[in-house]
Design a protein around this motif. Structure first.
Motif, short mmCIF file in Angstrom:
data_model
loop_
_atom_site.label_atom_id
_atom_site.label_comp_id
_atom_site.label_asym_id
_atom_site.label_seq_id
_atom_site.Cartn_x
_atom_site.Cartn_y
_atom_site.Cartn_z
N ALA A 1 0.85 -1.19 0.00
CA ALA A 1 0.00 0.00 0.00
C ALA A 1 0.88 1.24 0.00
O ALA A 1 1.19 1.80 1.05
CB ALA A 1 -0.93 -0.01 1.20
N GLY A 2 1.32 1.64 -1.17
CA GLY A 2 2.17 2.83 -1.26
C GLY A 2 1.39 4.10 -0.96
O GLY A 2 0.28 4.28 -1.45
N ARG A 3 1.98 4.95 -0.16
CA ARG A 3 1.31 6.20 0.21
C ARG A 3 2.21 7.37 -0.14
O ARG A 3 3.35 7.45 0.32
CB ARG A 3 0.98 6.19 1.71
N ILE A 4 1.71 8.27 -0.95
CA ILE A 4 2.46 9.46 -1.35
C ILE A 4 1.82 10.68 -0.69
O ILE A 4 0.65 10.98 -0.93
CB ILE A 4 2.47 9.62 -2.88
N THR A 5 2.56 11.35 0.15
CA THR A 5 2.05 12.52 0.87
C THR A 5 2.74 13.80 0.38
O THR A 5 3.51 13.77 -0.58
CB THR A 5 2.30 12.34 2.38
N LYS A 6 2.49 14.88 1.05
CA LYS A 6 3.14 16.14 0.69
C LYS A 6 4.62 16.13 1.04
O LYS A 6 5.40 16.95 0.53
CB LYS A 6 2.45 17.31 1.41
N ASP A 7 5.02 15.21 1.88
CA ASP A 7 6.43 15.09 2.27
C ASP A 7 7.21 14.42 1.13
O ASP A 7 6.94 13.26 0.79
CB ASP A 7 6.54 14.24 3.54
N PRO A 8 8.16 15.12 0.53
CA PRO A 8 8.92 14.54 -0.59
C PRO A 8 9.59 13.22 -0.24
O PRO A 8 9.85 12.41 -1.14
CB PRO A 8 9.95 15.63 -0.92
N ARG A 9 9.88 13.00 1.03
CA ARG A 9 10.53 11.76 1.43
C ARG A 9 9.66 10.52 1.18
O ARG A 9 10.17 9.40 1.14
CB ARG A 9 10.93 11.82 2.90
N SER A 10 8.36 10.73 1.02
CA SER A 10 7.45 9.60 0.78
C SER A 10 7.32 9.25 -0.70
O SER A 10 6.79 8.19 -1.04
CB SER A 10 6.06 9.92 1.33
N TRP A 11 7.83 10.11 -1.58
CA TRP A 11 7.54 9.95 -3.00
C TRP A 11 8.18 8.71 -3.61
O TRP A 11 7.53 7.95 -4.31
CB TRP A 11 7.96 11.21 -3.76
N VAL A 12 9.46 8.51 -3.36
CA VAL A 12 10.16 7.39 -4.00
C VAL A 12 9.63 6.05 -3.48
O VAL A 12 9.23 5.17 -4.25
CB VAL A 12 11.68 7.48 -3.77
N GLY A 13 9.60 5.91 -2.15
CA GLY A 13 9.12 4.66 -1.56
C GLY A 13 7.66 4.40 -1.88
O GLY A 13 7.28 3.26 -2.17
N GLY A 14 6.84 5.45 -1.84
CA GLY A 14 5.42 5.29 -2.13
C GLY A 14 5.18 4.86 -3.57
O GLY A 14 4.36 3.98 -3.84
N THR A 15 5.92 5.48 -4.49
CA THR A 15 5.77 5.13 -5.91
C THR A 15 6.20 3.69 -6.17
O THR A 15 5.53 2.96 -6.90
CB THR A 15 6.59 6.09 -6.78
N ARG A 16 7.30 3.29 -5.56
CA ARG A 16 7.76 1.91 -5.73
C ARG A 16 6.72 0.91 -5.24
O ARG A 16 6.47 -0.12 -5.88
CB ARG A 16 9.08 1.70 -4.98
N ALA A 17 6.13 1.19 -4.08
CA ALA A 17 5.14 0.28 -3.52
C ALA A 17 3.89 0.21 -4.42
O ALA A 17 3.33 -0.87 -4.63
CB ALA A 17 4.75 0.72 -2.12
N ILE A 18 3.47 1.35 -4.95
CA ILE A 18 2.30 1.37 -5.84
C ILE A 18 2.57 0.54 -7.10
O ILE A 18 1.74 -0.26 -7.53
CB ILE A 18 1.93 2.82 -6.22
N LEU A 19 3.75 0.73 -7.69
CA LEU A 19 4.09 -0.01 -8.90
C LEU A 19 4.21 -1.51 -8.63
O LEU A 19 3.79 -2.34 -9.44
CB LEU A 19 5.39 0.53 -9.50
N LYS A 20 4.76 -1.85 -7.47
CA LYS A 20 4.85 -3.27 -7.11
C LYS A 20 3.46 -3.86 -6.92
O LYS A 20 3.17 -4.98 -7.39
CB LYS A 20 5.67 -3.44 -5.83
N GLY A 21 2.58 -3.11 -6.24
CA GLY A 21 1.21 -3.57 -6.06
C GLY A 21 0.48 -3.72 -7.38
O GLY A 21 -0.30 -4.66 -7.57
N ARG A 22 0.74 -2.80 -8.31
CA ARG A 22 0.13 -2.87 -9.63
C ARG A 22 0.56 -4.14 -10.36
O ARG A 22 -0.27 -4.84 -10.97
CB ARG A 22 0.50 -1.63 -10.43
N ARG A 23 1.85 -4.47 -10.30
CA ARG A 23 2.34 -5.68 -10.96
C ARG A 23 1.70 -6.92 -10.35
O ARG A 23 1.31 -7.85 -11.06
CB ARG A 23 3.87 -5.77 -10.84
N MET A 24 1.61 -6.95 -9.02
CA MET A 24 1.01 -8.10 -8.35
C MET A 24 -0.47 -8.24 -8.72
O MET A 24 -0.97 -9.36 -8.91
CB MET A 24 1.19 -7.97 -6.84
N ALA A 25 -1.18 -7.10 -8.80
CA ALA A 25 -2.59 -7.15 -9.18
C ALA A 25 -2.76 -7.66 -10.60
O ALA A 25 -3.67 -8.46 -10.89
CB ALA A 25 -3.21 -5.77 -9.03
N MET A 26 -1.88 -7.23 -11.50
CA MET A 26 -1.97 -7.69 -12.89
C MET A 26 -1.75 -9.20 -12.99
O MET A 26 -2.40 -9.89 -13.79
CB MET A 26 -0.96 -6.93 -13.75
#
Length: 394
Positions: free
Chosen positions: A60-85
């Motif tokens: 469950a990638g979460r991207i907030t206003k904090d830039p520190r969340s962007w890289v990790g959040g995006t990676r988690a979202i993309l990983k979740g997308r691949r698993m869902a596919m």
């Protein structure tokens, strides 16, 4: 049993998202479909999924206003997308239904990549962040309220009012009368802060009860859900005020307690309001000010406008104010009974059926006709449920 279609439900790991998802899962299984659930580790721990359904945990990638969340959040979202596919390749869903929360987003993205139809269900009176991100690409937006903020005008043609599904035990309360309340009878008050409790209720409610006139106070019977850290302090307060109170951190028989209650005091979460309006119970509600987009303040507006509830902003939620509002409702003859009736008028007890109809309509009939359910179809569904019940399928 033969299965006609496969559906994937995706929900964030809170009760507010999972409860309506579970209700839909059960209804779709009863209609002969196969169901899989996508959620996170928190959601997996919340009970209620049908035995026939699969549960898949995705990042469950979460991207907030904090830039520190962007890289990790995006990676988690993309990983979740691949698993869902990967899941979609084997499960072959006819549609994906998102209930909000970050775990739903990768599932919806994967559906778009596979050209699988999608629906989102919004439980609150403000469209949530994930549902806002998905609104452009989904086939339909199911809502729990007639007016939902943050839905762009260009998406209004996708909107379908269905309500917020609740447990069958709560729907059954709608057929029961409001519990008798005589001038000398026991006055049962149910206090609940939602799935996580609410410390402010623990600090305010006992003192408010002590401020009530003696002829009302001596009739009280309190049932209160408390956080574990608060429960002993609350117990001591009620004991000091000589007010009978049953306290618990979790109420597994909440529908039964709701059926007995003459008045409910609690937060204004979507599930709480759906249960109150389905059962027809009056309430005093304190919206959680930190809720995203202040959605609880908007959740309560319909019920308050109908006369079924009173709302107190947390900034003004004191023992004195609560005691005053309780007296207005409890001491005026017929006020609570009228409020219960007005609350029920806001209820949408057919929410799970209407949502299932909308889901089934994807790819088979125009969405605009999905709410116009023919009597013959309802009879067919009822007959199927009766047959399944006889076969021992719950």
């Amino acid at each position: 049993m033969s299965f006609s279609k496969h559906y994937v439900l995706a929900a964030g790991g809170t009760g507010g998202h999972m409860i309506p998802a579970y209700a839909l899962a059960k209804e779709l299984v009863l209609r002969g479909h196969r169901v899989a659930m996508i959620t996170d580790a928190r959601g997996e721990k919340i009970p209620g999924m049908v035995d026939e359904g699969q549960v898949h945990v995705l990042p469950a990638g979460r991207i907030t206003k904090d830039p520190r969340s962007w890289v990790g959040g995006t990676r988690a979202i993309l990983k979740g997308r691949r698993m869902a596919m990967q899941l979609y390749e084997t499960f072959q869903p006819s549609a994906i239904i998102g209930f909000g929360g970050y775990p739903a987003y990768p599932a919806l993205l994967a559906a778009n990549s596979r050209n699988i139809p999608t629906i989102v269900h919004e439980q609150n009176a403000v469209l949530g962040r994930v549902n806002r991100l998905a609104a452009r690409s989904v086939n339909a937006i199911a809502t729990a309220y007639p007016d939902v903020l943050r839905i762009k005008p260009k998406y209004q043609e996708k909107v379908h009012l269905v309500g917020n599904p609740v447990r069958e035990e709560v729907v059954a309360l709608r057929e029961e009368p409001y519990p008798p309340l005589s001038e000398e009878g026991i006055f049962r008050v149910l206090v609940t802060g939602g799935s996580q409790g609410a410390s402010i209720l623990s600090s305010v409610v006992p003192d408010a009860m002590a401020m009530l006139p003696m002829h009302l106070r001596r009739r009280l019977q309190i049932t209160q859900q408390c956080r574990e850290d608060d429960i002993e302090g609350v117990r001591a307060k009620y004991s000091e005020h000589d007010i009978p109170a049953e306290l618990a951190t979790y109420l597994p028989d909440l529908p039964q307690r709701l059926g007995w209650a003459h008045l409910v005091i609690g937060r204004a979460g979507a599930s709480t309001i759906a249960e109150l309006t389905t059962a027809g119970r009056p309430a005093i509600l304190i919206p959680l000010p930190s809720a995203m987009d202040d959605h609880q303040t908007y959740n309560v507006k319909e019920m308050v406008a109908s006369g079924g509830a009173r709302s107190i902003p947390q900034s003004r939620f004191t023992a004195k104010e609560l005691a005053k509002q309780m007296q207005k409702m409890a001491l005026q003859p017929g006020a609570l009974e009228n409020a219960a009736r007005f609350a029920a008028k806001c209820g949408r007890p057919e929410a799970v059926n209407d949502l299932a109809d909308l889901v089934e309509s994807i790819g088979t009939s125009p969405l605009g006709n999905s709410m116009k359910v023919k009597k013959e179809k309802q009879q067919m569904i009822s007959s199927r449920k009766e047959a399944l019940a006889k076969d021992g399928v719950q």
